[in-house]
Scaffold this active site. Sequence first.
Site: not given
Length: 139
Positions: A22, A122
């Site tokens: 990520h 996210d």
Amino acid sequence: INGVLHPQRVHVVMFCYPGQGHINPFMQLARKMAAEGVIVTFVNTEYYIERMIRSHGSDFREEQAECGIRLVGLSDGLPHDNPRKHDDFQVVISYQSMGSAFEELLHHLLQEGLPISCIIMDPFLRFLREVANKFKCPQ
């Protein structure tokens, strides 16, 4: 980032799930935006920010700041020696409890005179949406 800021300058706060898969794409996006003159505040856990610095060298934070990217680490509430395995329920829960620290950071940025144009987040960290809504920040 220190000093007087142009009032029309775009400032993006980025916060992704703490994990290499990520962080890397978020960091690539941060660099592209900073190259276009966007001020970026890149937020993650203290643990992962320190890990990035160890991986890239002790000057990494300063190098990013010179490019317009401010690295900010927030406590995840876990002991520093915790290996932070992502299949560990305790780790996942600790990440979800970071909302108040993120909220304090946004207050601090606003007090510094650094308005937030938007938050790129996210979707795995649901608390971010709640905080962004509280601050009326586009997401």
